[in-house]
Design an enzyme around this catalytic site. Structure first.
Site, short mmCIF file in Angstrom:
data_model
loop_
_atom_site.label_atom_id
_atom_site.label_comp_id
_atom_site.label_asym_id
_atom_site.label_seq_id
_atom_site.Cartn_x
_atom_site.Cartn_y
_atom_site.Cartn_z
N ASN A 98 0.80 -1.23 0.00
CA ASN A 98 0.00 0.00 0.00
C ASN A 98 0.83 1.28 0.00
O ASN A 98 0.30 2.38 0.05
CB ASN A 98 -0.98 0.00 1.17
CG ASN A 98 -0.29 -0.04 2.52
OD1 ASN A 98 0.84 -0.49 2.63
ND2 ASN A 98 -0.97 0.40 3.55
N CYS A 99 2.15 1.15 -0.10
CA CYS A 99 3.06 2.31 -0.12
C CYS A 99 2.99 2.99 -1.49
O CYS A 99 3.11 2.33 -2.53
CB CYS A 99 4.47 1.82 0.18
SG CYS A 99 5.76 3.02 -0.12
N ASP A 100 2.84 4.30 -1.50
CA ASP A 100 2.76 5.05 -2.76
C ASP A 100 4.04 4.91 -3.59
O ASP A 100 3.97 4.82 -4.82
CB ASP A 100 2.48 6.53 -2.49
CG ASP A 100 1.05 6.76 -2.02
OD1 ASP A 100 0.18 5.90 -2.27
OD2 ASP A 100 0.80 7.81 -1.39
N LYS A 111 4.03 1.63 -5.29
CA LYS A 111 3.10 1.65 -6.43
C LYS A 111 3.74 2.31 -7.65
O LYS A 111 3.61 1.82 -8.78
CB LYS A 111 1.81 2.37 -6.05
CG LYS A 111 0.97 1.59 -5.06
CD LYS A 111 -0.24 2.39 -4.62
CE LYS A 111 -1.00 1.68 -3.52
NZ LYS A 111 -2.12 2.48 -3.01
#
Length: 115
Positions: free
Chosen positions: A9-11, A14
């Site tokens: 879920n880390c930007d 991504k």
């Protein structure tokens, strides 16, 4: 096989995944929380890259630590913290087998993968 280490879920993860996929680079994703973290591997990364490079002091998990822990941080305590809280490891960590790269910058990825 290239392995990307991090949390899904880390930007930044991504962005890095999107870059790898756009450049058709195959990789395996290793989720620290789901797949675990090997102490020996972490110590090898620390020996190669330095604990200061690996420890994410910008994240919420670091900021939530007591001041006495933050002020007394050293290699041994940093390793213990990263093992207990893998979200404290800067991400992503790319391992090509011969090269390790921490963080994501498209210019560094382009250089690493000759693109």
């Amino acid at each position: 096989m290239i392995t990307m280490y991090g949390i899904p879920n880390c930007d930044t993860i991504k962005k890095a995944r999107k870059w790898l996929e756009a450049n058709q680079i195959e990789y395996r994703f290793h989720d620290y929380r789901k797949d675990g973290l090997d102490e020996t591997q972490l110590k090898n990364w620390v020996s190669e890259l330095g604990w200061e490079t690996l420890l994410n002091k910008r994240g919420t998990t670091w900021r939530q630590q007591p001041e006495e822990i933050k002020k007394a941080i050293d290699e041994t305590s940093a390793i213990s913290l990263m093992l207990e809280y893998p979200a404290m490891i800067k991400r992503p960590l790319i391992d090509t087998g011969s090269v390790r790269l921490v963080g994501f910058k498209d210019t560094e990825y382009s250089a690493l993968f000759d693109i």
